[in-house]
Design a protein around this motif. Structure first.
Motif, PDB file in Angstrom:
ATOM      1  N   ARG A   2      20.908  15.486  40.712  1.00 19.26           N
ATOM      2  CA  ARG A   2      21.900  15.654  39.662  1.00 19.26           C
ATOM      3  C   ARG A   2      23.186  14.996  40.135  1.00 19.26           C
ATOM      4  NH1 ARG A   2      22.452  21.267  38.677  1.00 19.26           N
ATOM      5  NH2 ARG A   2      24.547  21.387  39.484  1.00 19.26           N
TER       6      ARG A   2
ATOM      7  N   ARG B 187      23.607  15.910  43.847  1.00 19.28           N
ATOM      8  CA  ARG B 187      22.972  17.134  44.312  1.00 19.28           C
ATOM      9  C   ARG B 187      21.463  16.965  44.219  1.00 19.28           C
ATOM     10  NH1 ARG B 187      24.735  23.323  43.233  1.00 19.28           N
ATOM     11  NH2 ARG B 187      22.805  24.345  43.913  1.00 19.28           N
TER      12      ARG B 187
ATOM     13  N   LYS C 293      31.236  27.002  48.215  1.00 19.50           N
ATOM     14  CA  LYS C 293      31.665  25.615  48.031  1.00 19.50           C
ATOM     15  C   LYS C 293      31.449  24.829  49.329  1.00 19.50           C
ATOM     16  CE  LYS C 293      35.132  26.751  44.553  1.00 19.50           C
ATOM     17  NZ  LYS C 293      36.561  26.741  44.186  1.00 19.50           N
TER      18      LYS C 293
ATOM     19  N   ASP D  19      33.187  21.952  44.701  1.00 23.97           N
ATOM     20  CA  ASP D  19      32.342  22.920  43.999  1.00 23.97           C
ATOM     21  C   ASP D  19      31.101  22.163  43.531  1.00 23.97           C
ATOM     22  OD1 ASP D  19      31.068  24.593  42.255  1.00 23.97           O
ATOM     23  OD2 ASP D  19      32.896  25.266  41.244  1.00 23.97           O
TER      24      ASP D  19
ATOM     25  N   LEU E  68      27.038  14.441  40.254  1.00 26.72           N
ATOM     26  CA  LEU E  68      28.208  15.298  40.003  1.00 26.72           C
ATOM     27  C   LEU E  68      29.315  14.442  39.397  1.00 26.72           C
ATOM     28  CD1 LEU E  68      28.105  17.623  43.162  1.00 26.72           C
ATOM     29  CD2 LEU E  68      26.846  17.783  41.009  1.00 26.72           C
TER      30      LEU E  68
ATOM     31  N   SER F 203      31.782  14.734  37.437  1.00 27.92           N
ATOM     32  CA  SER F 203      33.215  15.057  37.371  1.00 27.92           C
ATOM     33  C   SER F 203      33.833  15.218  38.760  1.00 27.92           C
ATOM     34  CB  SER F 203      33.432  16.323  36.532  1.00 27.92           C
ATOM     35  OG  SER F 203      32.685  17.394  37.065  1.00 27.92           O
TER      36      SER F 203
ATOM     37  N   THR G 227      28.558  23.128  41.801  1.00 29.55           N
ATOM     38  CA  THR G 227      27.882  23.610  40.595  1.00 29.55           C
ATOM     39  C   THR G 227      28.258  22.716  39.412  1.00 29.55           C
ATOM     40  OG1 THR G 227      29.687  25.129  40.042  1.00 29.55           O
ATOM     41  CG2 THR G 227      27.932  25.993  41.445  1.00 29.55           C
ATOM     42  N   GLY G 228      27.451  22.793  38.367  1.00 31.16           N
ATOM     43  CA  GLY G 228      27.714  22.015  37.150  1.00 31.16           C
ATOM     44  C   GLY G 228      27.817  20.540  37.457  1.00 31.16           C
ATOM     45  N   ASN G 229      28.876  19.917  36.946  1.00 31.86           N
ATOM     46  CA  ASN G 229      29.086  18.488  37.198  1.00 31.86           C
ATOM     47  C   ASN G 229      29.947  18.225  38.427  1.00 31.86           C
ATOM     48  OD1 ASN G 229      27.565  17.600  34.972  1.00 31.86           O
ATOM     49  ND2 ASN G 229      29.287  18.024  33.600  1.00 31.86           N
TER      50      ASN G 229
END
Ligand SMILES: [Cu+2]
Length: 472
Positions: free
Chosen positions: A182, A173, A204, A218, A184, A186, A220-222
């Motif tokens: 970033r 990302r 998404k 998704d 991702l 996972s 977001t996050g990892n």
């Protein structure tokens, strides 16, 4: 004997009736108001293999193979002037690209050799005609896809690292605010190159192909993948996918190619793929462009079974109308547009169709709507609108306007436009004005620049006007 003569010669009465019935129909079908018309063929210095409409209405294109290490070219559709942009400093052929919310064009990856990708990222600023180097990716990407997210970040998926099938499994990302990446971690997944990814109304990323299976990412996050429905036909390599008002269409593709078309409604409670009317002919390596009148125009491609089978060119345009679930065949281009060809909607409503393998020509298609009478005009409109806001378009043609369309700037390569999006805007008519409701949120309309069109009752669009959805 008269009777004998009648049998051996064409019946003059029958012939006359045939002529009456067929000739006017043929003549009518050839008018530009029915089938559109093509400009003369232009010859450019490089192939338009990565082609984008910049926010200022100019076209930027990058060539194939070693041409990717030459300066990109700039074409002005209003004057025909062809100039050069600065060279980014590495071979940017086979990159992914989508726009940032400030109108900069963000590129990921590039070309070291066939199936061997670069780790570079860069942003091109149309205001200053200059490049900014971005962060280095986790590994090379040759044929990645970029998707602009609801906050203006970009998710980068797939691309080959060091050889055929050696896919970079980890999406990244791009954080626009800090010019960083970033990873991702996972969301490891073997996604074939140039995935057809779309920002969906739930925020998404929807993966529509080329595999038969669709998926959700998704971002977001990892990061996390989840399963979506299978398409009906199966794998559709080198066929376009387009987005209209939350519906994704898969159009042809595969090897040998198919004429079939499927649609999935991202807003459905349980989205599934449904066949709609097929094209008139099988196509692979074609391009699909969203027009202001909410139709899909398909350009070029091959009906043959080879990878890029120029022995079976399909040169005629055909246009799908979702409202009637029907296709209309239109005028033929002067030349085959297959692998490495591109097509983009211009602000004046024409379509540039250009490039191809070892092909540096370009041609401009004027759709039938440009031959159906006077165009509605936008006297004034805002240059920016928040999601969900109301805004006013002033126009002397308000009484005859039946559609307001918002179309993202095209940025396309290898049959897929990573930045395309067609949005129908709700509106009410006033005296000399339209009261328009902007898209409800940034999942529906990711931040950035769009073209705003009004379309009259005859289907004739205005010239596109620039409208920006700002980032949060
Ligand atoms: Cu290629």
């Amino acid at each position: 004997m008269p009777q004998h003569r009648f049998i051996s010669c064409p019946n003059p009465r029958t012939f006359w009736w045939l002529a009456l019935a067929v000739l006017p129909a043929l003549a009518q079908a050839q008018t530009p108001a029915q089938v559109g018309s093509w400009s003369s063929l232009m010859t450019w210095p490089i192939s338009a293999t990565h082609t984008s409409l910049l926010p200022d209405g100019k076209v930027m294109f990058i060539g194939e193979y070693e041409q990717g290490a030459l300066p990109p070219r700039r074409w002005d559709p209003s004057t025909g002037a062809l100039t050069t942009f600065p060279y980014v400093g590495y071979n940017i052929f086979c990159s992914g690209h989508s726009f940032l919310s400030n109108g900069k064009l963000f590129y990921s990856g590039g070309h070291i050799a066939v199936d061997v990708g670069r780790t570079n990222t860069s942003s091109f600023d149309f205001n200053t005609s200059s490049w900014t180097q971005g962060p280095t990716m986790n590994a090379g990407r040759w044929y990645p896809s970029n998707t602009t997210l609801n906050n203006g970040d970009v998710v980068i998926v797939s691309g080959e690292m060091n050889g055929p099938g050696d896919i970079n499994l980890i999406p990244q990302r791009y954080i626009a605010a800090t010019n960083t990446l970033r990873t991702l971690t996972s969301a490891s997944m073997n996604v074939p190159f140039y995935p057809k990814n779309f920002l969906a109304p739930n925020g998404k990323v929807f993966y529509a192909g080329s595999l038969r299976r669709s998926m959700w990412l998704d971002p977001t996050g990892n990061g996390a993948w989840s399963n979506g429905p299978n398409s009906n036909y199966g794998t559709r390599s080198y066929g376009p996918a387009v987005y209209i008002d939350g519906k994704v269409y898969l159009i042809g593709g595969s090897q040998p190619p198919t004429e079939t078309v499927e649609v999935l409604d991202l807003n459905a409670a349980t989205p599934t793929w449904q066949y709609v009317a097929p094209m008139s002919i099988r196509r692979r390596q074609h391009n699909a462009v969203l027009l202001p009148d909410a139709t899909i125009a398909v350009f070029g491609g091959s009906s043959g079974s080879g990878f890029n089978d120029s022995n079976f060119p399909v040169n005629y345009v055909e246009v799908y109308n979702p409202a009637t679930n029907s296709w209309t065949s239109m005028a033929s281009a002067a030349t085959y547009r297959g692998y490495h060809s591109t097509a983009v909607l211009l602000p004046d409503g024409r379509v540039l169709s250009a490039g191809g393998y070892m092909d540096t020509t370009a041609q401009v298609f004027s759709p039938p709507y440009l031959f159906k009478g006077a165009r509605p005009t936008i006297a004034s409109a805002p240059t920016t609108s928040l999601p969900g806001a109301q805004f006013t378009i002033t126009t002397p043609d308000a009484a005859n306007i039946s559609r307001v369309s918002l179309i993202a700037l095209n940025s396309t390569t290898h049959t897929f436009d990573m930045n395309q999006r067609f949005l129908t805007l709700a509106f009410t008519r006033g005296a000399g004005s339209l009261n328009v409701t902007a898209p409800p949120n940034r999942n529906v309309a990711p931040p950035g620049y769009y073209q705003l069109f009004i379309v009259n009752n005859a289907g004739v669009p205005s010239v596109g006007k620039r409208l920006r959805i700002p980032p949060p």
